[in-house]
Design a protein around this motif. Structure first.
Motif, PDB file in Angstrom:
ATOM      1  N   GLY A 156       0.870  -0.961  -0.025  1.00  0.00           N
ATOM      2  CA  GLY A 156       0.002   0.046  -0.043  1.00  0.00           C
ATOM      3  C   GLY A 156       0.818   1.219   0.175  1.00  0.00           C
ATOM      4  N   TYR A 157       1.772   1.296   0.630  1.00  0.00           N
ATOM      5  CA  TYR A 157       3.045   2.317   0.827  1.00  0.00           C
ATOM      6  C   TYR A 157       3.494   2.753  -0.497  1.00  0.00           C
ATOM      7  CZ  TYR A 157       7.235   4.918   1.723  1.00  0.00           C
ATOM      8  OH  TYR A 157       8.407   5.438   1.587  1.00  0.00           O
ATOM      9  N   GLU A 158       3.970   1.565  -0.981  1.00  0.00           N
ATOM     10  CA  GLU A 158       4.661   1.745  -2.379  1.00  0.00           C
ATOM     11  C   GLU A 158       3.688   2.201  -3.423  1.00  0.00           C
ATOM     12  OE1 GLU A 158       6.465  -2.027  -2.628  1.00  0.00           O
ATOM     13  OE2 GLU A 158       8.181  -1.387  -1.536  1.00  0.00           O
ATOM     14  N   GLY A 159       2.472   1.574  -3.303  1.00  0.00           N
ATOM     15  CA  GLY A 159       1.266   2.114  -4.363  1.00  0.00           C
ATOM     16  C   GLY A 159       0.903   3.349  -4.258  1.00  0.00           C
ATOM     17  N   ALA A 160       0.655   3.809  -3.187  1.00  0.00           N
ATOM     18  CA  ALA A 160       0.517   5.371  -2.950  1.00  0.00           C
ATOM     19  C   ALA A 160       1.545   6.396  -3.003  1.00  0.00           C
ATOM     20  CB  ALA A 160      -0.157   5.601  -1.320  1.00  0.00           C
ATOM     21  N   PHE A 161       2.729   5.814  -3.155  1.00  0.00           N
ATOM     22  CA  PHE A 161       3.825   6.590  -3.768  1.00  0.00           C
ATOM     23  C   PHE A 161       3.855   6.888  -5.036  1.00  0.00           C
ATOM     24  CE2 PHE A 161       8.186   7.268  -4.843  1.00  0.00           C
ATOM     25  CZ  PHE A 161       8.320   8.516  -4.084  1.00  0.00           C
ATOM     26  N   GLU A 162       3.722   5.586  -5.836  1.00  0.00           N
ATOM     27  CA  GLU A 162       3.602   5.354  -7.334  1.00  0.00           C
ATOM     28  C   GLU A 162       2.647   6.192  -7.954  1.00  0.00           C
ATOM     29  OE1 GLU A 162       5.868   4.449  -9.265  1.00  0.00           O
ATOM     30  OE2 GLU A 162       7.291   4.104  -7.683  1.00  0.00           O
ATOM     31  N   GLN A 163       1.296   6.135  -7.162  1.00  0.00           N
ATOM     32  CA  GLN A 163       0.010   7.139  -7.621  1.00  0.00           C
ATOM     33  C   GLN A 163       0.547   8.648  -7.344  1.00  0.00           C
ATOM     34  OE1 GLN A 163      -3.248   6.540  -4.747  1.00  0.00           O
ATOM     35  NE2 GLN A 163      -4.648   7.724  -6.273  1.00  0.00           N
ATOM     36  N   THR A 164       1.158   8.854  -6.359  1.00  0.00           N
ATOM     37  CA  THR A 164       1.590  10.324  -6.151  1.00  0.00           C
ATOM     38  C   THR A 164       2.500  10.611  -7.394  1.00  0.00           C
ATOM     39  OG1 THR A 164       1.562  10.217  -3.821  1.00  0.00           O
ATOM     40  CG2 THR A 164       2.813  11.905  -4.972  1.00  0.00           C
ATOM     41  N   ILE A 165       3.546   9.807  -7.744  1.00  0.00           N
ATOM     42  CA  ILE A 165       4.149  10.336  -8.633  1.00  0.00           C
ATOM     43  C   ILE A 165       3.632  10.508 -10.148  1.00  0.00           C
ATOM     44  CG2 ILE A 165       6.439   9.542 -10.122  1.00  0.00           C
ATOM     45  CD1 ILE A 165       7.003  10.437  -7.266  1.00  0.00           C
ATOM     46  N   GLU A 166       2.858   9.363 -10.437  1.00  0.00           N
ATOM     47  CA  GLU A 166       2.141   9.177 -11.912  1.00  0.00           C
ATOM     48  C   GLU A 166       1.326  10.435 -11.769  1.00  0.00           C
ATOM     49  OE1 GLU A 166       2.959   7.525 -14.335  1.00  0.00           O
ATOM     50  OE2 GLU A 166       4.850   6.694 -13.010  1.00  0.00           O
ATOM     51  N   TRP A 167       0.509  10.731 -10.897  1.00  0.00           N
ATOM     52  CA  TRP A 167      -0.591  11.786 -10.812  1.00  0.00           C
ATOM     53  C   TRP A 167       0.235  13.091 -11.185  1.00  0.00           C
ATOM     54  CZ3 TRP A 167      -5.550  11.993 -11.377  1.00  0.00           C
ATOM     55  CH2 TRP A 167      -6.239  13.154 -11.175  1.00  0.00           C
ATOM     56  N   PHE A 168       1.297  13.575 -10.597  1.00  0.00           N
ATOM     57  CA  PHE A 168       1.780  14.378 -10.806  1.00  0.00           C
ATOM     58  C   PHE A 168       2.652  14.714 -12.321  1.00  0.00           C
ATOM     59  CE2 PHE A 168       2.403  15.159  -6.052  1.00  0.00           C
ATOM     60  CZ  PHE A 168       1.238  16.204  -6.017  1.00  0.00           C
ATOM     61  N   LYS A 169       3.076  13.592 -12.614  1.00  0.00           N
ATOM     62  CA  LYS A 169       3.435  13.449 -14.141  1.00  0.00           C
ATOM     63  C   LYS A 169       2.300  13.645 -15.208  1.00  0.00           C
ATOM     64  CE  LYS A 169       7.379  10.223 -13.745  1.00  0.00           C
ATOM     65  NZ  LYS A 169       7.699   8.745 -14.056  1.00  0.00           N
ATOM     66  N   LYS A 170       1.068  13.402 -14.603  1.00  0.00           N
ATOM     67  CA  LYS A 170       0.055  13.669 -15.524  1.00  0.00           C
ATOM     68  C   LYS A 170      -0.535  14.700 -15.523  1.00  0.00           C
ATOM     69  CE  LYS A 170      -4.627  11.746 -16.440  1.00  0.00           C
ATOM     70  NZ  LYS A 170      -5.792  11.027 -15.735  1.00  0.00           N
ATOM     71  N   THR A 171      -0.581  15.524 -14.275  1.00  0.00           N
ATOM     72  CA  THR A 171      -1.378  16.736 -14.235  1.00  0.00           C
ATOM     73  C   THR A 171      -0.512  18.160 -14.204  1.00  0.00           C
ATOM     74  OG1 THR A 171      -1.607  16.371 -11.694  1.00  0.00           O
ATOM     75  CG2 THR A 171      -3.316  15.695 -13.148  1.00  0.00           C
ATOM     76  N   ILE A 172       0.928  17.891 -13.674  1.00  0.00           N
ATOM     77  CA  ILE A 172       1.671  18.959 -13.733  1.00  0.00           C
ATOM     78  C   ILE A 172       3.140  18.637 -14.664  1.00  0.00           C
ATOM     79  CG2 ILE A 172       0.692  20.622 -12.062  1.00  0.00           C
ATOM     80  CD1 ILE A 172       2.890  19.344 -10.218  1.00  0.00           C
ATOM     81  N   PRO A 173       2.591  18.465 -15.833  1.00  0.00           N
ATOM     82  CA  PRO A 173       4.096  17.674 -16.491  1.00  0.00           C
ATOM     83  C   PRO A 173       5.023  18.780 -16.873  1.00  0.00           C
ATOM     84  CG  PRO A 173       2.090  18.134 -18.149  1.00  0.00           C
ATOM     85  CD  PRO A 173       1.523  18.491 -16.677  1.00  0.00           C
ATOM     86  N   VAL A 174       6.170  18.222 -17.132  1.00  0.00           N
ATOM     87  CA  VAL A 174       7.266  19.273 -17.475  1.00  0.00           C
ATOM     88  C   VAL A 174       7.047  19.974 -18.700  1.00  0.00           C
ATOM     89  CG1 VAL A 174       9.679  19.266 -17.524  1.00  0.00           C
ATOM     90  CG2 VAL A 174       9.001  17.660 -16.222  1.00  0.00           C
TER      91      VAL A 174
END
Length: 262
Positions: A244-262
């Protein structure tokens, strides 16, 4: 402010922080000169003294290749100290209400002095000052427990471009209705802070905006075998909690990549 037994429980993550303290905030630096985005990590009630938030900020900075900041929400005196950290129960264990109330009593004055409505102006000022000083193009915030409540409130302003909310503390339907930036929610299977009825209501509110002008992207993910606090202070000895911890961290990373991309 609503509290729960698991708000005072969890484990310390392995590792040592690699960032620095800047004007009272923890700073994990991304590549020099990268102003395209930055992330603000809003802590749980253990604040900066619990090393977990610093290690997580380091990892966020590395994965997203951007600056990550962790403000001090409690002026150096978090409501609950690290020495009060306890190992969490497994999902399904009974709550011992007498023990919960007895153990919470010593912390109540500090928790009242540092309730989210008191901490919010500090967090808001930090973000405003950061925007003015650093000129980041986009800002995201990830909030855990106490910080999750602040992230929901801050999502109703123009200060942020995206938020991730991990097992928040007490929130209201009105606060969710006021949100106007994309939000990802990492939810525990059992959570006395973000109760099932409120978790369902939050998703219903955001889903009801579909095909309307005020619609914003959102997602909810539930992590099996977890309790309140799993994304910030997990006991990695429990396989489902670790997942769960690892999944939530990956969710966080992927969400920011999607919604505030470089």
């Amino acid at each position: 402010m609503a509290s729960c037994d698991n708000c005072k429980k969890g484990a310390v993550l392995p590792g040592e922080p690699t960032g620095t303290m800047v004007n009272g905030a923890y700073f994990a630096a991304g590549p020099e000169g990268n102003k395209s985005r930055a992330i603000i990590l809003l802590t749980d009630i253990f604040g900066l003294p619990l090393v977990n938030c610093k290690i997580m900020a380091d990892n966020i900075s590395k994965r997203l290749e951007c600056d990550c900041w962790v403000p001090d929400l409690f002026d150096g005196k978090p409501p609950i100290t690290v020495d009060k950290l306890k190992v969490p129960e497994r999902v399904g264990e009974k709550v011992h209400w007498f023990s919960l109330i007895f153990n919470a009593l010593p912390s109540l004055p500090a928790m009242l002095r540092n309730r989210p409505t008191v901490a919010y102006p500090k967090a808001e000022k930090f973000v405003k000052d950061l925007k003015a000083e650093k000129n980041y193009e986009k800002l995201g915030a990830v909030g855990y427990c106490f910080g999750g409540t602040l992230a929901v409130s801050m999502a109703s302003t123009d200060l942020l471009n995206s938020v991730v909310i991990c097992h928040p503390g007490s929130i209201t339907p009105e606060a969710v209705e006021a949100m106007k930036v994309p939000s990802a929610w990492a939810c525990a299977e059992e959570d006395m802070g973000f109760k099932p009825a409120m978790r369902r209501k939050a998703e219903e509110i955001l889903a009801s905006r579909k095909d309307k002008e005020n619609f914003v992207e959102y997602e909810f993910k539930d992590y099996k075998g977890t309790v309140h606090g799993f994304a910030a202070r997990p006991n990695l000895a429990y396989p489902e909690v670790k997942a769960g911890y690892e999944g939530a961290f990956e969710q966080t990373i992927e969400w920011f990549k999607k919604t505030i991309p470089v």
